[in-house]
Motif scaffolding. Structure first.
Motif, PDB file in Angstrom:
ATOM      1  N   ARG A  32       0.798 -22.481 -18.930  1.00  8.43           N
ATOM      2  CA  ARG A  32      -0.115 -23.231 -17.861  1.00  8.43           C
ATOM      3  C   ARG A  32       0.310 -24.662 -18.339  1.00  8.43           C
ATOM      4  O   ARG A  32       0.834 -25.382 -19.455  1.00  8.43           O
ATOM      5  CB  ARG A  32      -1.618 -23.136 -18.604  1.00  8.43           C
ATOM      6  CG  ARG A  32      -2.332 -21.857 -18.544  1.00  8.43           C
ATOM      7  CD  ARG A  32      -3.678 -21.743 -19.152  1.00  8.43           C
ATOM      8  NE  ARG A  32      -4.158 -20.507 -19.381  1.00  8.43           N
ATOM      9  CZ  ARG A  32      -4.830 -19.719 -18.253  1.00  8.43           C
ATOM     10  NH1 ARG A  32      -4.865 -20.264 -17.151  1.00  8.43           N
ATOM     11  NH2 ARG A  32      -5.261 -18.627 -18.730  1.00  8.43           N
ATOM     12  N   ASN A  33       0.463 -25.657 -17.182  1.00 14.39           N
ATOM     13  CA  ASN A  33       0.455 -27.026 -17.397  1.00 14.39           C
ATOM     14  C   ASN A  33      -0.896 -27.457 -18.150  1.00 14.39           C
ATOM     15  O   ASN A  33      -2.057 -26.983 -17.698  1.00 14.39           O
ATOM     16  CB  ASN A  33       0.175 -27.504 -16.058  1.00 14.39           C
ATOM     17  CG  ASN A  33       1.584 -27.048 -15.228  1.00 14.39           C
ATOM     18  OD1 ASN A  33       2.554 -27.071 -15.658  1.00 14.39           O
ATOM     19  ND2 ASN A  33       1.398 -27.234 -13.911  1.00 14.39           N
ATOM     20  N   GLY A  35      -2.980 -31.477 -19.600  1.00 12.85           N
ATOM     21  CA  GLY A  35      -2.862 -32.782 -19.475  1.00 12.85           C
ATOM     22  C   GLY A  35      -4.054 -33.373 -19.944  1.00 12.85           C
ATOM     23  O   GLY A  35      -4.941 -32.789 -20.596  1.00 12.85           O
ATOM     24  N   ASN A  50       0.770 -35.421 -18.987  1.00 12.69           N
ATOM     25  CA  ASN A  50       0.820 -34.036 -18.947  1.00 12.69           C
ATOM     26  C   ASN A  50       2.028 -33.627 -19.344  1.00 12.69           C
ATOM     27  O   ASN A  50       3.083 -34.190 -19.422  1.00 12.69           O
ATOM     28  CB  ASN A  50       0.234 -33.567 -17.502  1.00 12.69           C
ATOM     29  CG  ASN A  50       1.281 -34.150 -16.469  1.00 12.69           C
ATOM     30  OD1 ASN A  50       2.568 -34.437 -16.591  1.00 12.69           O
ATOM     31  ND2 ASN A  50       0.964 -34.601 -15.266  1.00 12.69           N
ATOM     32  N   ARG A  52       4.457 -29.959 -18.053  1.00 11.52           N
ATOM     33  CA  ARG A  52       4.658 -28.849 -17.151  1.00 11.52           C
ATOM     34  C   ARG A  52       5.197 -27.736 -18.061  1.00 11.52           C
ATOM     35  O   ARG A  52       6.152 -27.739 -18.684  1.00 11.52           O
ATOM     36  CB  ARG A  52       5.656 -29.276 -16.186  1.00 11.52           C
ATOM     37  CG  ARG A  52       6.002 -28.085 -14.992  1.00 11.52           C
ATOM     38  CD  ARG A  52       6.344 -28.812 -13.950  1.00 11.52           C
ATOM     39  NE  ARG A  52       7.842 -29.212 -14.206  1.00 11.52           N
ATOM     40  CZ  ARG A  52       8.771 -29.853 -13.243  1.00 11.52           C
ATOM     41  NH1 ARG A  52       8.148 -30.309 -12.167  1.00 11.52           N
ATOM     42  NH2 ARG A  52       9.814 -30.189 -13.640  1.00 11.52           N
ATOM     43  N   TRP A  53       4.540 -26.543 -17.809  1.00 10.73           N
ATOM     44  CA  TRP A  53       4.856 -25.343 -18.581  1.00 10.73           C
ATOM     45  C   TRP A  53       6.429 -24.766 -18.434  1.00 10.73           C
ATOM     46  O   TRP A  53       6.871 -24.369 -19.108  1.00 10.73           O
ATOM     47  CB  TRP A  53       3.768 -24.342 -18.295  1.00 10.73           C
ATOM     48  CG  TRP A  53       3.948 -23.591 -16.971  1.00 10.73           C
ATOM     49  CD1 TRP A  53       3.536 -23.692 -15.821  1.00 10.73           C
ATOM     50  CD2 TRP A  53       4.691 -22.495 -16.739  1.00 10.73           C
ATOM     51  NE1 TRP A  53       3.742 -22.848 -14.731  1.00 10.73           N
ATOM     52  CE2 TRP A  53       4.643 -21.923 -15.197  1.00 10.73           C
ATOM     53  CE3 TRP A  53       5.417 -21.606 -17.409  1.00 10.73           C
ATOM     54  CZ2 TRP A  53       5.193 -21.095 -14.785  1.00 10.73           C
ATOM     55  CZ3 TRP A  53       6.393 -20.657 -16.700  1.00 10.73           C
ATOM     56  CH2 TRP A  53       6.026 -20.413 -15.467  1.00 10.73           C
ATOM     57  N   ASP A  56       8.409 -27.881 -20.040  1.00 14.18           N
ATOM     58  CA  ASP A  56       8.021 -28.657 -20.862  1.00 14.18           C
ATOM     59  C   ASP A  56       8.414 -30.122 -20.700  1.00 14.18           C
ATOM     60  O   ASP A  56       8.370 -31.019 -21.537  1.00 14.18           O
ATOM     61  CB  ASP A  56       8.518 -28.336 -22.536  1.00 14.18           C
ATOM     62  CG  ASP A  56       8.068 -27.494 -22.846  1.00 14.18           C
ATOM     63  OD1 ASP A  56       8.539 -26.441 -23.614  1.00 14.18           O
ATOM     64  OD2 ASP A  56       6.877 -26.996 -22.795  1.00 14.18           O
ATOM     65  N   THR A  58       7.387 -33.789 -19.710  1.00 14.67           N
ATOM     66  CA  THR A  58       6.248 -34.677 -19.699  1.00 14.67           C
ATOM     67  C   THR A  58       6.272 -35.584 -18.931  1.00 14.67           C
ATOM     68  O   THR A  58       7.328 -36.303 -18.316  1.00 14.67           O
ATOM     69  CB  THR A  58       6.138 -35.161 -21.240  1.00 14.67           C
ATOM     70  OG1 THR A  58       7.368 -36.041 -21.665  1.00 14.67           O
ATOM     71  CG2 THR A  58       6.027 -34.094 -22.102  1.00 14.67           C
ATOM     72  N   SER A  99      -4.271 -25.999 -16.292  1.00  9.31           N
ATOM     73  CA  SER A  99      -4.038 -25.349 -14.923  1.00  9.31           C
ATOM     74  C   SER A  99      -4.290 -23.892 -14.881  1.00  9.31           C
ATOM     75  O   SER A  99      -4.056 -23.226 -16.165  1.00  9.31           O
ATOM     76  CB  SER A  99      -2.656 -25.610 -14.427  1.00  9.31           C
ATOM     77  OG  SER A  99      -1.674 -24.921 -14.846  1.00  9.31           O
ATOM     78  N   TYR A 107       1.413 -31.377 -10.490  1.00 13.64           N
ATOM     79  CA  TYR A 107       0.433 -31.428 -11.896  1.00 13.64           C
ATOM     80  C   TYR A 107       0.255 -32.724 -12.074  1.00 13.64           C
ATOM     81  O   TYR A 107       0.124 -33.277 -13.305  1.00 13.64           O
ATOM     82  CB  TYR A 107       1.289 -30.727 -12.803  1.00 13.64           C
ATOM     83  CG  TYR A 107       2.526 -31.397 -13.527  1.00 13.64           C
ATOM     84  CD1 TYR A 107       3.643 -31.661 -12.622  1.00 13.64           C
ATOM     85  CD2 TYR A 107       2.630 -31.649 -14.594  1.00 13.64           C
ATOM     86  CE1 TYR A 107       4.704 -32.125 -12.796  1.00 13.64           C
ATOM     87  CE2 TYR A 107       3.670 -32.423 -15.228  1.00 13.64           C
ATOM     88  CZ  TYR A 107       4.810 -32.516 -14.290  1.00 13.64           C
ATOM     89  OH  TYR A 107       5.960 -33.025 -14.840  1.00 13.64           O
TER      90      TYR A 107
END
Length: 126
Positions: A32-33, A35, A50, A52-53, A56, A58, A99, A107
């Motif tokens: 999951r994302n 944040g 945040n 991002r899955w 990774d 940032t 998310s 995101y």
């Protein structure tokens, strides 16, 4: 159902540090994302940072770059926000967010995150 429980926050003098934690339960975490957002009265909720899955990656809003660090510990299903060199303008209610699993869209917006922590107040005095 996914639950996010926050801890940390409080009152700190300008120049000080705080670390916020967000414990995830009720489903998988690592796909999951995630944040951190913040909000002050009369203002829209603002993305702080945040992860991002899928890769990774940032992201940090310009005002916190070099001062804040977002990280996740997938083994413990926990998200962190380490805040250094705090300024009075950092004062806000901070929310963690996640998310849906395998989310592939944007995101950066609150609408991109379906699960939210309860929020915690961070107050920075001058």
């Amino acid at each position: 159902q996914v639950q996010l429980v926050q801890s940390g926050g409080g009152l700190v003098q300008a120049g000080g540090s705080l670390t916020l934690s967000c414990a995830h339960s009720g489903g998988t975490f690592n796909k999951r994302n995630v944040g951190w957002f913040r909000q002050t009265p009369g203002k829209e909720r603002e993305l702080v940072a945040n992860i991002r899955w899928i890769d990774d990656k940032t992201y940090y809003t310009d005002s916190v770059k070099g001062r804040f660090t977002i990280s996740r510990d997938n083994a413990e299903n926990t998200l962190y926000l380490k805040m250094n060199s705090l300024k009075p303008e950092d004062t806000a209610v901070y929310y963690c967010a996640a998310s849906s699993q395998y989310y592939s869209g944007s995101y950066y917006s609150p609408t991109d995150f379906g699960s939210w922590g309860q929020g915690t107040q961070v107050t920075v005095s001058s």
